[in-house]
Motif scaffolding. Structure first.
Motif, mmCIF file in Angstrom:
data_model
loop_
_atom_site.group_PDB
_atom_site.id
_atom_site.type_symbol
_atom_site.label_atom_id
_atom_site.label_comp_id
_atom_site.label_asym_id
_atom_site.label_seq_id
_atom_site.Cartn_x
_atom_site.Cartn_y
_atom_site.Cartn_z
ATOM 1 N N TRP A 118 1.391 -0.877 0.043
ATOM 2 C CA TRP A 118 -0.393 0.108 -0.226
ATOM 3 C C TRP A 118 1.122 1.134 0.237
ATOM 4 C CZ3 TRP A 118 -3.757 2.480 -1.123
ATOM 5 C CH2 TRP A 118 -3.342 4.583 -1.097
ATOM 6 N N GLY A 119 1.263 1.333 1.070
ATOM 7 C CA GLY A 119 3.047 2.741 1.187
ATOM 8 C C GLY A 119 3.115 2.523 -0.302
ATOM 9 N N ALA A 146 0.752 3.855 -3.205
ATOM 10 C CA ALA A 146 -0.074 5.041 -2.693
ATOM 11 C C ALA A 146 1.140 6.492 -3.409
ATOM 12 C CB ALA A 146 -0.048 5.754 -0.890
ATOM 13 N N MET A 147 2.419 6.029 -3.526
ATOM 14 C CA MET A 147 3.251 7.086 -3.571
ATOM 15 C C MET A 147 3.444 6.765 -4.803
ATOM 16 S SD MET A 147 7.477 6.750 -3.734
ATOM 17 C CE MET A 147 7.629 5.188 -4.585
ATOM 18 N N SER A 148 2.821 5.652 -5.464
ATOM 19 C CA SER A 148 2.992 5.702 -6.845
ATOM 20 C C SER A 148 2.315 6.128 -7.643
ATOM 21 C CB SER A 148 3.410 4.482 -7.119
ATOM 22 O OG SER A 148 3.898 3.638 -6.887
ATOM 23 N N LEU A 149 1.132 6.789 -7.136
ATOM 24 C CA LEU A 149 -0.509 6.970 -7.700
ATOM 25 C C LEU A 149 -0.142 8.443 -7.222
ATOM 26 C CD1 LEU A 149 -2.508 4.102 -7.259
ATOM 27 C CD2 LEU A 149 -2.113 4.630 -9.464
ATOM 28 N N GLY A 150 0.255 9.099 -6.141
ATOM 29 C CA GLY A 150 0.222 9.950 -6.088
ATOM 30 C C GLY A 150 -0.791 10.505 -4.906
ATOM 31 N N LEU A 151 -1.218 9.264 -3.728
ATOM 32 C CA LEU A 151 -2.234 9.471 -3.097
ATOM 33 C C LEU A 151 -1.599 9.492 -1.656
ATOM 34 C CD1 LEU A 151 -4.458 6.511 -4.377
ATOM 35 C CD2 LEU A 151 -5.165 8.458 -4.730
ATOM 36 N N LEU A 152 -2.792 9.831 -0.853
ATOM 37 C CA LEU A 152 -2.177 10.163 0.450
ATOM 38 C C LEU A 152 -1.468 8.819 1.232
ATOM 39 C CD1 LEU A 152 -4.608 13.063 1.492
ATOM 40 C CD2 LEU A 152 -2.004 13.474 0.677
ATOM 41 N N SER A 153 -0.913 8.353 1.402
ATOM 42 C CA SER A 153 -0.322 6.741 2.540
ATOM 43 C C SER A 153 -1.390 6.733 3.477
ATOM 44 C CB SER A 153 0.209 6.482 2.159
ATOM 45 O OG SER A 153 1.676 7.313 2.838
ATOM 46 N N SER A 164 -7.633 7.998 -2.439
ATOM 47 C CA SER A 164 -6.779 7.160 -0.798
ATOM 48 C C SER A 164 -8.136 6.621 0.167
ATOM 49 C CB SER A 164 -5.921 8.444 -0.024
ATOM 50 O OG SER A 164 -5.198 9.031 -1.260
ATOM 51 N N LEU A 165 -8.711 7.177 0.468
ATOM 52 C CA LEU A 165 -9.513 5.913 1.835
ATOM 53 C C LEU A 165 -10.034 5.087 1.062
ATOM 54 C CD1 LEU A 165 -11.604 9.077 3.117
ATOM 55 C CD2 LEU A 165 -9.909 7.456 4.693
ATOM 56 N N MET A 166 -10.893 5.080 -0.398
ATOM 57 C CA MET A 166 -11.229 3.954 -0.971
ATOM 58 C C MET A 166 -10.156 3.021 -1.091
ATOM 59 S SD MET A 166 -14.637 4.588 -0.768
ATOM 60 C CE MET A 166 -14.024 5.951 0.558
ATOM 61 N N LEU A 167 -8.953 3.126 -1.371
ATOM 62 C CA LEU A 167 -8.277 2.664 -1.885
ATOM 63 C C LEU A 167 -7.842 1.310 -0.721
ATOM 64 C CD1 LEU A 167 -6.282 3.828 -5.118
ATOM 65 C CD2 LEU A 167 -6.971 1.077 -4.763
ATOM 66 N N GLY A 168 -7.574 2.595 0.775
ATOM 67 C CA GLY A 168 -7.021 1.910 1.892
ATOM 68 C C GLY A 168 -8.235 1.025 2.266
ATOM 69 N N GLY A 169 -9.940 0.807 2.807
ATOM 70 C CA GLY A 169 -10.184 0.551 2.653
ATOM 71 C C GLY A 169 -9.767 -1.044 1.841
ATOM 72 N N LEU A 170 -9.849 -1.334 0.402
ATOM 73 C CA LEU A 170 -10.307 -1.767 -0.118
ATOM 74 C C LEU A 170 -8.686 -3.127 -0.369
ATOM 75 C CD1 LEU A 170 -10.420 -1.288 -3.721
ATOM 76 C CD2 LEU A 170 -12.204 -2.884 -2.178
ATOM 77 N N PHE A 171 -7.909 -2.314 0.565
ATOM 78 C CA PHE A 171 -6.452 -3.023 1.098
ATOM 79 C C PHE A 171 -6.994 -3.312 2.802
ATOM 80 C CE2 PHE A 171 -3.778 -1.446 -1.790
ATOM 81 C CZ PHE A 171 -3.082 -2.144 -2.344
ATOM 82 N N GLY A 172 -7.306 -3.052 3.230
ATOM 83 C CA GLY A 172 -8.110 -3.355 5.113
ATOM 84 C C GLY A 172 -8.917 -4.897 4.817
#
Length: 159
Positions: free
Chosen positions: A18-19, A22-29, A126-134
Motif C-alpha cells: 500500500w505504501g 500510494a506513492m506511485s499513484l500520488g495518493l495519501l498513504s 486514498s480512503l477507498m483504496l485503503g479500505g480495499l487494502f484493509g
C-alpha cells in the motif's frame, strides 16, 4: 498458526505494498491507512463491513466539506463552531440507516478531509483504496490461516 498471526503477516506485506502504491499513484498513504483502519474497526465483517466502512468514510468527506464551505460563507469564527456542532449531530444521526451505522467511519472520513485541507479529490481515492487494502489484509490472512490449518490436519491424518 493462529488467525491473528496469519492476519499480521498479510497485513505487514500488504501495508508495504500500500505504501508503494500510494506513492506511485500520488495518493495519501496515511489516508489510505485510515480507510484500512475503518474496515478493521467496522462492526460488520466481510464485504458488508467493507461497504459500510466505505460508505461512512464517504459520508464523512461530504460532511467535512459542508463544514468547510458552509463556514467560509460567513466571516465570523463562531459560525464554524456552530456548523461543526450541527453537522456533528447529523454525522451521528445518520446512523439510523444501517448502511451508515458505523459512526467512527464517518468521523474518519471527515477527519481525513480536514487533515488534507478539504482536498476531497485525493482523500476519496486514498480512503477507498485503503479500505480495499484493509479488506484484502484480513481476507488474505484468514485464507492463509485456513490453508495452513488444512495442511496441518492432512499431515496429522497421514501420521
Amino acid at each position: 498458526m493462529s488467525p491473528l498471526i496469519a492476519i499480521s503477516i498479510t497485513t505487514g506485506i500488504l501495508s508495504g505494498i500500500w505504501g508503494w502504491t500510494a506513492m506511485s499513484l500520488g495518493l495519501l498513504s496515511w489516508a489510505g491507512f485510515l480507510g484500512c483502519t475503518s474496515y478493521f474497526a467496522s462492526p460488520q465483517d466481510g464485504v458488508k463491513g467493507l461497504a459500510q466502512s466505505l460508505l461512512t468514510n464517504l459520508s464523512g468527506v461530504v460532511w467535512a466539506l459542508v463544514i468547510i464551505y458552509g463556514s467560509s460563507l460567513f466571516n465570523l469564527e463562531i459560525v464554524g463552531y456552530l456548523m461543526t456542532a450541527v453537522v456533528s449531530f447529523f454525522m451521528c444521526f445518520q446512523a439510523k440507516r444501517e448502511w451508515l451505522g458505523f459512526i467512527p467511519g464517518t468521523f474518519i472520513g471527515a477527519c481525513a478531509t480536514f487533515a488534507a485541507d478539504g482536498n476531497w479529490q485525493i482523500v476519496i481515492p486514498s480512503l477507498m483504496l485503503g479500505g480495499l487494502f484493509g479488506y484484502s489484509m484480513k481476507a488474505s490472512g484468514l485464507w492463509l490461516h485456513q490453508q495452513l490449518s488444512a495442511r496441518a490436519t492432512q499431515e496429522l491424518v497421514k501420521d
